[in-house]
Design a protein around this motif. Sequence first.
Motif, PDB file in Angstrom:
ATOM      1  N   CYS A 416      14.917 -28.869 -10.160  1.00  0.00           N
ATOM      2  CA  CYS A 416      14.859 -27.519  -9.592  1.00  0.00           C
ATOM      3  C   CYS A 416      16.236 -26.869  -9.577  1.00  0.00           C
ATOM      4  O   CYS A 416      16.386 -25.682  -9.904  1.00  0.00           O
ATOM      5  N   VAL A 417      17.251 -27.643  -9.207  1.00  0.00           N
ATOM      6  CA  VAL A 417      18.619 -27.118  -9.205  1.00  0.00           C
ATOM      7  C   VAL A 417      19.049 -26.766 -10.624  1.00  0.00           C
ATOM      8  O   VAL A 417      19.626 -25.700 -10.872  1.00  0.00           O
ATOM      9  N   ALA A 418      18.779 -27.658 -11.571  1.00  0.00           N
ATOM     10  CA  ALA A 418      19.174 -27.424 -12.960  1.00  0.00           C
ATOM     11  C   ALA A 418      18.517 -26.164 -13.515  1.00  0.00           C
ATOM     12  O   ALA A 418      19.168 -25.337 -14.168  1.00  0.00           O
ATOM     13  N   GLN A 419      17.231 -25.995 -13.267  1.00  0.00           N
ATOM     14  CA  GLN A 419      16.522 -24.822 -13.779  1.00  0.00           C
ATOM     15  C   GLN A 419      17.021 -23.535 -13.128  1.00  0.00           C
ATOM     16  O   GLN A 419      17.142 -22.502 -13.794  1.00  0.00           O
ATOM     17  N   ALA A 420      17.332 -23.616 -11.840  1.00  0.00           N
ATOM     18  CA  ALA A 420      17.829 -22.422 -11.143  1.00  0.00           C
ATOM     19  C   ALA A 420      19.176 -21.997 -11.698  1.00  0.00           C
ATOM     20  O   ALA A 420      19.393 -20.815 -12.000  1.00  0.00           O
ATOM     21  N   VAL A 421      20.091 -22.956 -11.855  1.00  0.00           N
ATOM     22  CA  VAL A 421      21.432 -22.642 -12.351  1.00  0.00           C
ATOM     23  C   VAL A 421      21.381 -22.200 -13.804  1.00  0.00           C
ATOM     24  O   VAL A 421      22.070 -21.250 -14.207  1.00  0.00           O
ATOM     25  N   PHE A 422      20.557 -22.855 -14.594  1.00  0.00           N
ATOM     26  CA  PHE A 422      20.535 -22.596 -16.032  1.00  0.00           C
ATOM     27  C   PHE A 422      19.922 -21.243 -16.371  1.00  0.00           C
ATOM     28  O   PHE A 422      20.404 -20.552 -17.270  1.00  0.00           O
ATOM     29  N   ALA A 423      18.861 -20.841 -15.645  1.00  0.00           N
ATOM     30  CA  ALA A 423      18.157 -19.627 -16.070  1.00  0.00           C
ATOM     31  C   ALA A 423      17.583 -18.780 -14.942  1.00  0.00           C
ATOM     32  O   ALA A 423      17.654 -17.548 -14.994  1.00  0.00           O
ATOM     33  N   GLU A 424      17.021 -19.409 -13.921  1.00  0.00           N
ATOM     34  CA  GLU A 424      16.189 -18.650 -13.002  1.00  0.00           C
ATOM     35  C   GLU A 424      16.979 -17.717 -12.095  1.00  0.00           C
ATOM     36  O   GLU A 424      16.531 -16.603 -11.792  1.00  0.00           O
ATOM     37  N   GLN A 425      18.155 -18.156 -11.637  1.00  0.00           N
ATOM     38  CA  GLN A 425      18.924 -17.314 -10.710  1.00  0.00           C
ATOM     39  C   GLN A 425      19.455 -16.065 -11.388  1.00  0.00           C
ATOM     40  O   GLN A 425      19.497 -14.988 -10.787  1.00  0.00           O
ATOM     41  N   ALA A 426      19.838 -16.180 -12.644  1.00  0.00           N
ATOM     42  CA  ALA A 426      20.298 -14.999 -13.379  1.00  0.00           C
ATOM     43  C   ALA A 426      19.145 -14.015 -13.568  1.00  0.00           C
ATOM     44  O   ALA A 426      19.331 -12.795 -13.459  1.00  0.00           O
ATOM     45  N   ALA A 427      17.945 -14.541 -13.863  1.00  0.00           N
ATOM     46  CA  ALA A 427      16.784 -13.660 -14.033  1.00  0.00           C
ATOM     47  C   ALA A 427      16.497 -12.895 -12.746  1.00  0.00           C
ATOM     48  O   ALA A 427      16.179 -11.701 -12.778  1.00  0.00           O
ATOM     49  N   ARG A 428      16.622 -13.576 -11.599  1.00  0.00           N
ATOM     50  CA  ARG A 428      16.390 -12.890 -10.321  1.00  0.00           C
ATOM     51  C   ARG A 428      17.463 -11.856 -10.049  1.00  0.00           C
ATOM     52  O   ARG A 428      17.190 -10.767  -9.550  1.00  0.00           O
ATOM     53  N   PHE A 429      18.709 -12.197 -10.351  1.00  0.00           N
ATOM     54  CA  PHE A 429      19.814 -11.272 -10.095  1.00  0.00           C
ATOM     55  C   PHE A 429      19.607  -9.971 -10.870  1.00  0.00           C
ATOM     56  O   PHE A 429      19.799  -8.877 -10.329  1.00  0.00           O
ATOM     57  N   PHE A 430      19.215 -10.091 -12.138  1.00  0.00           N
ATOM     58  CA  PHE A 430      19.063  -8.898 -12.973  1.00  0.00           C
ATOM     59  C   PHE A 430      17.657  -8.292 -12.870  1.00  0.00           C
ATOM     60  O   PHE A 430      17.382  -7.249 -13.466  1.00  0.00           O
TER      61      PHE A 430
END
Length: 432
Positions: A416-430
């Motif tokens: 979950c941490v890896a997926q969030a850092v790699f892609a998901e958090q940037a998608a939420r930010f933008f």
Amino acid sequence: MKRVLLAKKLLSGIEKMPTVAVDAGFSTAEVCADRPFVTPVELWLKNPRAVCAMRACGVCEERITGAGADYEKLAVLFENLPATAGSTLAADLYADLAMLNASHAPITENAVHAWQSANAYLATRDVTPRSLLAKNRVSLLRVDAGGACEDRVFDGTILPLVCFDPLLRIEAPDFSTRVERLGQSTGVAIKDLATLELAISLTLDRFLALGAGAVMLDLSGFDRFEKPDAYHAAAALASGLAGEQAALTSAAVALWRAQLLRMLGRALVARDMRFVLRVRPKTEHVMGDFSIKAFDKLLSYLAQWKALPPVLLSLAARDLPQGLSLLLNRFREKNGTPLLYFGIEAAGATTAQLSRSLRFYLHRGAASLLLGITDCEQGSFSAPAKARFARVLAAELARFAATDGNGVFDEDALLCVAQAVFAEQAARFFGV
């Protein structure tokens, strides 16, 4: 062995995730034309590291950017790869050749085979700028405020990232020309702060309608904060428009930058847009060192004036400014939502450099503030920096679990941490 297996499982869970490509490496004109690549050299010689390496080896300019045959340029590039030890350039070219089905022999020994295989692949597939961008979840293309832009490029998966850098550089000789272009593009005669603010608002509204969610600025040399006021900001603008840059003191330049950032910040907050603020490595600019203290004062000032939208601070993997930890969790909304996030510029970064940056954030419990890679490498078919970052992220989390995790973090939690850092958090930010 368990650590290696865990790293492999984490890598398999993230490496194919589509990511948000920030400053995606192609111009709007290139994407609009969408011309298929015929040879790999057409893209590779857009890579600034490849061109720099060839020049450093004494290759004449004609054989780099001149009108010579592409194969001759490829052969020269391969011949000089052994001299690039310490750079990821050779590994990145190998990654591209693997994608192009041309990796059956060492490229330094068999340029002919590599050339033929790569060209055969490109001849049977429609490899274009748009097809390469289609691998991303969303691609953000830089567009200069006031510059020419084909609106039809943007389709929901390709979005504009608006750049106002020319307005920030009031000390530049072409400042008045850039302001005039912005005025022409909006139909506003820019003469003072009010008309400049109007032109900025019209520009943002235009690109917001095309799907823009962020403005990008280069703050590499931001080493001083001066609290602005309308009188002195107007005087600085007048000097810039009159071409009287010699009259601008360093204090006036710093004041102007804060004034512009306040203008942009208020406009972004009103439109629910974001700031992407880039800081390039110290070795690549001569504008002075980026100052965390000055940056902190700037963000505090913007927050005071309700001009602080969500901010992404994008830092090169090999350049962590002194005092950066002071900014972690420093700016938040009243409900606790962070306003300041961080990204790693990974183009050309080595495994060691990526590990150093990742450990900085992970060890401070700030993984939720990290938006992964926040740049894109020009001149690449296979996005090797993204693949390298995925490997390093998986390895770092597996190493932590094996040495310091104390059994608290199971495989699912780490993934979950890896997926969030790699892609998901940037998608939420933008918001994509």
